[in-house]
Scaffold this active site. Structure first.
Site, PDB file in Angstrom:
ATOM      1  N   THR A  80     117.201   4.711 119.399  1.00 31.91           N
ATOM      2  CA  THR A  80     118.569   5.191 119.272  1.00 31.91           C
ATOM      3  C   THR A  80     118.688   6.197 118.140  1.00 31.91           C
ATOM      4  O   THR A  80     119.244   7.288 118.307  1.00 31.91           O
ATOM      5  CB  THR A  80     119.517   3.996 119.020  1.00 31.91           C
ATOM      6  OG1 THR A  80     119.426   3.118 120.142  1.00 31.91           O
ATOM      7  CG2 THR A  80     120.948   4.448 118.829  1.00 31.91           C
ATOM      8  N   ASN A 159     114.967   4.068 132.019  1.00 33.33           N
ATOM      9  CA  ASN A 159     114.875   2.635 131.755  1.00 33.33           C
ATOM     10  C   ASN A 159     115.384   1.781 132.911  1.00 33.33           C
ATOM     11  O   ASN A 159     114.949   0.657 133.086  1.00 33.33           O
ATOM     12  CB  ASN A 159     115.628   2.288 130.471  1.00 33.33           C
ATOM     13  CG  ASN A 159     116.963   3.004 130.364  1.00 33.33           C
ATOM     14  OD1 ASN A 159     117.063   4.224 130.499  1.00 33.33           O
ATOM     15  ND2 ASN A 159     118.005   2.230 130.125  1.00 33.33           N
ATOM     16  N   SER A 214     110.200   4.204 120.773  1.00 35.71           N
ATOM     17  CA  SER A 214     110.740   2.969 120.203  1.00 35.71           C
ATOM     18  C   SER A 214     109.687   1.871 120.272  1.00 35.71           C
ATOM     19  O   SER A 214     109.113   1.627 121.335  1.00 35.71           O
ATOM     20  CB  SER A 214     111.974   2.541 121.009  1.00 35.71           C
ATOM     21  OG  SER A 214     112.294   1.193 120.728  1.00 35.71           O
ATOM     22  N   ALA A 215     109.453   1.195 119.152  1.00 37.30           N
ATOM     23  CA  ALA A 215     108.455   0.128 119.128  1.00 37.30           C
ATOM     24  C   ALA A 215     108.875  -1.057 119.988  1.00 37.30           C
ATOM     25  O   ALA A 215     108.042  -1.771 120.552  1.00 37.30           O
ATOM     26  CB  ALA A 215     108.230  -0.348 117.686  1.00 37.30           C
ATOM     27  N   CYS A 342     122.099  -2.658 127.297  1.00 38.57           N
ATOM     28  CA  CYS A 342     123.244  -2.184 126.523  1.00 38.57           C
ATOM     29  C   CYS A 342     124.434  -1.925 127.445  1.00 38.57           C
ATOM     30  O   CYS A 342     125.568  -2.153 127.092  1.00 38.57           O
ATOM     31  CB  CYS A 342     122.890  -0.936 125.747  1.00 38.57           C
ATOM     32  SG  CYS A 342     121.523  -0.035 126.441  1.00 38.57           S
TER      33      CYS A 342
END
Ligand SMILES: *Cc1c(COP(=O)(O)O)cnc(C)c1O
Length: 401
Positions: A80, A159, A214-215, A342
């Protein structure tokens, strides 16, 4: 089977696109940096320099995974922030005559919401449509470019539906456009948060100027990520203060998180080919079973193959609503999603699925299964049995009404 009477409830996690567990190897690499090696990387004594070295090593690991140099990597608090930094960082540094942003209708909200904010601040934003499979046509990008376009942002892999976009092709077209216009604009950003474990991400081959990771999506810790910033791309930092990350992202570094990101990226890239093969076989088998056992199911997004992430299956179930399925499956210990994690909080129909041209009614029947490291055929068989039970209940109306 003994599992039926098992005291420990069975757990089948099929939501790896929402987040992944931290791999043991990664947790082990991070552990020392919480308690013993807790130094601030900005300090001069050994405890601090050890932390600084660990951060540097991770920077090298991330850079190497993207086939670039460490000075182009800025660590962030996740995907993000990386996306926000790309859009706002570039946007706020751009001369007023470049106030045009090009993006797609199916970006993650951490791109779409900054885009809307820029719009409120006077930018023009073009949202490129996608085809029924969720793919962007590079010609559509070209069509909306203007001499005033500052930035083009197209995600590498979606995603929700696993669609893999033609980033290298778009990148080539943008290079040509810049050359023709003798301009360094537009810059090109891609959100690659879903892609690291499955796709080769050499920034020069993709012709991107900015790339987010992003990890949390690649078996690393939550709250860690990075933005690749090609040398010379002007960005105004979002966070100002202590001058960390070469002045591009202030704040004491999240050393354990950064170490975890580096370890996760290295493992992910090393194992990528094997993982892709395994996921493709497993997801392919699952999809074939679903098709056989549940007539009328539909796969959303591109057909299995190079345009689709190998672990993602977003499916319309005609007989049962997605949310009902998710809740019933959860009773059996199975985790899957109706849409982006989200977006389900926001309780509005998925914009991604709307962009495919689906009605709200169809969207309500979509369920996403995303497979991962620990998924086995037995797990998927268990899911198929559970789906059968749920479908039977709903078809015969005993739990409907
Ligand atoms: C998860 C995700 C993000 C956000 O990453 P966080 O680390 O959760 O902030 C952004 N883009 C895509 C495509 C994602 O899947």
């Amino acid at each position: 089977m003994s599992l039926r009477k098992n005291k420990v409830p069975r757990r089948v996690y099929l939501d790896y696109a929402a987040t992944t567990p931290v791999r043991r190897e990664v947790a082990r690499a991070m552990a020392p940096f919480f308690v013993n090696e807790f130094g601030n990387p900005a300090t001069l004594y050994r405890l601090g320099t050890a932390a600084y070295q660990a951060v540097s090593q991770s920077r090298t690991a991330v850079a190497s995974a993207l086939s670039t140099t460490p000075d182009t990597i800025v660590f962030t608090s996740g995907g993000t922030e990386a996306n926000n930094l790309a859009l706002f960082g570039l946007g706020r540094q751009t001369p007023p005559r470049f106030r045009h942003l090009v993006t797609t209708a199916i970006e993650h909200r951490s791109v779409l919401e900054p885009a809307r904010q820029l719009q409120k601040e006077g930018w023009r934003v073009s949202y490129i449509p996608v085809n029924a499979d969720g793919l962007v046509d590079p010609r559509q990008v070209l069509r909306v470019l203007r001499p005033t376009t500052a930035l083009v942002s197209v995600m590498q892999a979606n995603n929700e539906i696993g669609a893999v976009q033609p980033i290298a092709e778009i990148g080539r077209q943008l290079l040509k456009f810049r050359r023709t216009n003798s301009s360094s604009y537009p810059y090109f950003h891609t959100d690659a948060c879903q892609a690291v474990s499955y796709l080769e991400l050499a920034v020069d081959k993709l012709h991107v100027d900015l790339l987010s990771i992003s990890a949390s999506k690649l078996y690393g810790p939550k709250g860690a990520g990075a933005l690749y910033i090609r040398r010379g791309v002007p960005l105004l930092p979002l966070l100002m203060g202590g001058g960390q990350e070469a002045g591009r992202r202030a704040g004491t570094e999240n050393v354990p998180g950064i170490v975890g990101l580096g370890a996760a990226v290295t493992l992910g890239v090393t194992e990528r080919d094997d993982v892709v093969q395994r996921m493709r076989a497993l997801a392919g088998w699952f999809w074939n079973q679903l098709r056989k056992q549940f007539p009328g199911v539909r796969l959303l997004g591109p057909p299995p193959g190079s345009n689709r992430l190998p672990h993602n299956l977003n499916i319309i179930f005609p007989d049962v609503e997605g949310e009902t399925l998710v809740l019933y499956l959860d009773r059996g210990g199975i985790s899957c999603s109706t849409a982006a994690a989200c977006a389900s909080l926001a309780q509005e129909p998925s914009q991604v699925l709307s962009a495919l041209g689906l009605s709200n009614q169809e969207i309500a029947h979509a369920v996403r299964f995303s497979l991962g490291q620990s998924t086995t055929r037995q797990d998927l068989n268990y899911v198929l049995r559970s789906l059968n039970t749920i479908q039977r209940i709903f078809k015969h109306g005993s739990a409907a009404s």
